[in-house]
Design an enzyme around this catalytic site. Structure first.
Site, short mmCIF file in Angstrom:
data_model
loop_
_atom_site.label_atom_id
_atom_site.label_comp_id
_atom_site.label_asym_id
_atom_site.label_seq_id
_atom_site.Cartn_x
_atom_site.Cartn_y
_atom_site.Cartn_z
N PHE A 189 0.85 -1.18 0.00
CA PHE A 189 0.00 0.00 0.00
C PHE A 189 0.88 1.23 0.00
CE2 PHE A 189 0.68 -1.49 4.28
CZ PHE A 189 1.04 -0.35 4.99
N TYR A 190 0.27 2.34 -0.32
CA TYR A 190 0.98 3.60 -0.41
C TYR A 190 0.51 4.54 0.70
CZ TYR A 190 2.66 1.75 -4.72
OH TYR A 190 3.29 0.93 -5.62
N VAL A 191 1.46 5.21 1.33
CA VAL A 191 1.12 6.22 2.32
C VAL A 191 1.28 7.61 1.71
CG1 VAL A 191 1.52 4.79 4.36
CG2 VAL A 191 3.42 6.09 3.39
N VAL A 215 -3.34 5.29 1.26
CA VAL A 215 -4.15 6.04 0.31
C VAL A 215 -4.58 5.05 -0.77
CG1 VAL A 215 -3.08 8.28 0.75
CG2 VAL A 215 -2.10 6.81 -0.98
N ASN A 241 1.93 0.34 -9.85
CA ASN A 241 1.19 -0.10 -8.67
C ASN A 241 0.51 1.04 -7.94
OD1 ASN A 241 1.51 -3.09 -8.32
ND2 ASN A 241 3.65 -2.54 -8.56
#
Length: 157
Positions: free
Chosen positions: A29-31, A82, A144
């Site tokens: 996942f992306y922060v 996010v 991604n």
């Protein structure tokens, strides 16, 4: 700092499955994600985690910084993701001496299969495996971070 030099391809048929050397279950996942920079957390096989920062918007090459982080902290950081958490199984497939990472996506991205080839040298088209489909290097919708924020690009659905 390392340089990430990679090419991305859609996968056109399942022949690659006969050459799989290893599998890794990944949740990532992306922060933070914006054009030219991302901050990603990746959990591999539920046992280890890495924080990765990527910078640059050139199609085949970006600056990359990667750090191991405690698994418990990675799990906590997921609350700050996010977009969606990406679930995929990465398969290591060797062809003509090159290692391909074939990602089979699950969850909302089920049905998407993308192969990545990371190598600083150019690999000629005749050296590529027959199971690769269209090259999507440089098409940000197949990165991604874009998949986390959006969904399966229409061409691949």
């Amino acid at each position: 700092m390392g340089k990430e030099v990679e090419r991305k391809f859609l996968v056109s048929n399942p022949a690659w499955r006969d050459e799989v050397e290893a599998d890794i279950r990944i949740r990532q996942f992306y922060v933070a994600a914006q054009p030219g920079r991302t901050v990603r957390v990746r959990i591999s096989d539920g046992r280890s985690a890495k924080l990765t920062l990527k910078f640059g918007d050139r199609a085949r090459e970006r600056d990359e910084f990667e750090y191991s982080i405690p698994l418990a902290e990675a799990e906590e950081l997921m609350a700050f993701a996010v977009g969606r958490v990406i679930e995929k199984t990465r398969h290591h497939v060797r062809h003509r001496g090159y290692l391909y990472e074939v990602d089979v996506f699950g969850g909302k991205l089920a049905g998407l299969v993308i192969a990545e080839l990371e190598t600083p040298e150019d690999v000629s088209d005749e050296m590529l495996p027959d199971w690769l489909g269209r090259e999507v290097t440089g098409e940000s919708r197949f990165y991604n971070a874009s998949l986390a924020l959006g969904g399966i690009p229409e061409i691949a659905a």
